[in-house]
Design a protein around this motif. Structure first.
Motif, PDB file in Angstrom:
ATOM      1  N   GLN A 209       0.829  -1.206   0.000  1.00  0.00           N
ATOM      2  CA  GLN A 209       0.000   0.000   0.000  1.00  0.00           C
ATOM      3  C   GLN A 209       0.867   1.261   0.000  1.00  0.00           C
ATOM      4  O   GLN A 209       0.579   2.225  -0.710  1.00  0.00           O
ATOM      5  CB  GLN A 209      -0.956   0.008   1.208  1.00  0.00           C
ATOM      6  N   ILE A 210       1.931   1.238   0.775  1.00  0.00           N
ATOM      7  CA  ILE A 210       2.824   2.393   0.867  1.00  0.00           C
ATOM      8  C   ILE A 210       3.608   2.580  -0.431  1.00  0.00           C
ATOM      9  O   ILE A 210       3.669   3.676  -0.984  1.00  0.00           O
ATOM     10  CB  ILE A 210       3.790   2.238   2.062  1.00  0.00           C
ATOM     11  N   LEU A 211       4.188   1.498  -0.930  1.00  0.00           N
ATOM     12  CA  LEU A 211       5.043   1.602  -2.113  1.00  0.00           C
ATOM     13  C   LEU A 211       4.267   1.793  -3.412  1.00  0.00           C
ATOM     14  O   LEU A 211       4.845   2.178  -4.425  1.00  0.00           O
ATOM     15  CB  LEU A 211       5.947   0.363  -2.226  1.00  0.00           C
ATOM     16  N   SER A 212       2.958   1.554  -3.380  1.00  0.00           N
ATOM     17  CA  SER A 212       2.165   1.736  -4.599  1.00  0.00           C
ATOM     18  C   SER A 212       1.522   3.122  -4.673  1.00  0.00           C
ATOM     19  O   SER A 212       0.629   3.349  -5.473  1.00  0.00           O
ATOM     20  CB  SER A 212       1.105   0.634  -4.720  1.00  0.00           C
ATOM     21  N   GLY A 213       1.988   4.050  -3.834  1.00  0.00           N
ATOM     22  CA  GLY A 213       1.547   5.432  -3.968  1.00  0.00           C
ATOM     23  C   GLY A 213       0.988   6.073  -2.716  1.00  0.00           C
ATOM     24  O   GLY A 213       0.816   7.287  -2.668  1.00  0.00           O
ATOM     25  N   ASN A 214       0.697   5.291  -1.683  1.00  0.00           N
ATOM     26  CA  ASN A 214       0.147   5.849  -0.445  1.00  0.00           C
ATOM     27  C   ASN A 214       1.291   6.269   0.483  1.00  0.00           C
ATOM     28  O   ASN A 214       1.459   5.739   1.573  1.00  0.00           O
ATOM     29  CB  ASN A 214      -0.768   4.818   0.223  1.00  0.00           C
ATOM     30  N   ASN A 215       2.117   7.209  -0.007  1.00  0.00           N
ATOM     31  CA  ASN A 215       3.249   7.694   0.765  1.00  0.00           C
ATOM     32  C   ASN A 215       3.297   9.214   0.643  1.00  0.00           C
ATOM     33  O   ASN A 215       2.589   9.796  -0.171  1.00  0.00           O
ATOM     34  CB  ASN A 215       4.559   7.045   0.291  1.00  0.00           C
ATOM     35  N   LYS A 216       4.101   9.873   1.473  1.00  0.00           N
ATOM     36  CA  LYS A 216       4.076  11.340   1.503  1.00  0.00           C
ATOM     37  C   LYS A 216       4.535  11.976   0.196  1.00  0.00           C
ATOM     38  O   LYS A 216       4.132  13.085  -0.129  1.00  0.00           O
ATOM     39  CB  LYS A 216       4.865  11.880   2.689  1.00  0.00           C
ATOM     40  N   ARG A 217       5.323  11.281  -0.589  1.00  0.00           N
ATOM     41  CA  ARG A 217       5.753  11.821  -1.884  1.00  0.00           C
ATOM     42  C   ARG A 217       4.786  11.476  -3.017  1.00  0.00           C
ATOM     43  O   ARG A 217       4.944  11.932  -4.128  1.00  0.00           O
ATOM     44  CB  ARG A 217       7.136  11.278  -2.253  1.00  0.00           C
ATOM     45  N   LYS A 218       3.829  10.607  -2.732  1.00  0.00           N
ATOM     46  CA  LYS A 218       2.844  10.152  -3.727  1.00  0.00           C
ATOM     47  C   LYS A 218       3.520   9.481  -4.929  1.00  0.00           C
ATOM     48  O   LYS A 218       3.050   9.569  -6.052  1.00  0.00           O
ATOM     49  CB  LYS A 218       1.944  11.297  -4.209  1.00  0.00           C
TER      50      LYS A 218
END
Length: 66
Positions: free
Chosen positions: A38-47
């Motif tokens: 989930q994080i590495l597929s775009g749900n991170n602060k840099r998007k």
């Protein structure tokens, strides 16, 4: 576990993957947890999208249009 392949986001941004301890090249395949996916597929602060899920080929996929 989710099988994924790296996008070019790691290399373009010079980002070291913490678990792999390297900057994976585009197309590099590895497995990660659903939560990490989930994080590495775009749900991170840099998007940024760092990985794409590798879909397992099924019999239906290989039949195509007949």
């Amino acid at each position: 576990m989710v099988k994924v392949k790296a996008t070019d986001a790691y290399e373009k941004n010079g980002i070291l993957d913490e678990e792999l301890q390297k900057i994976p090249k585009k197309g590099y395949e590895f497995e990660i947890s659903e939560e990490r996916y989930q994080i590495l597929s775009g749900n991170n602060k840099r998007k940024l999208v760092f990985v794409e899920e590798v879909k397992k080929k099924t019999k239906e996929d290989s039949q195509g249009s007949e």
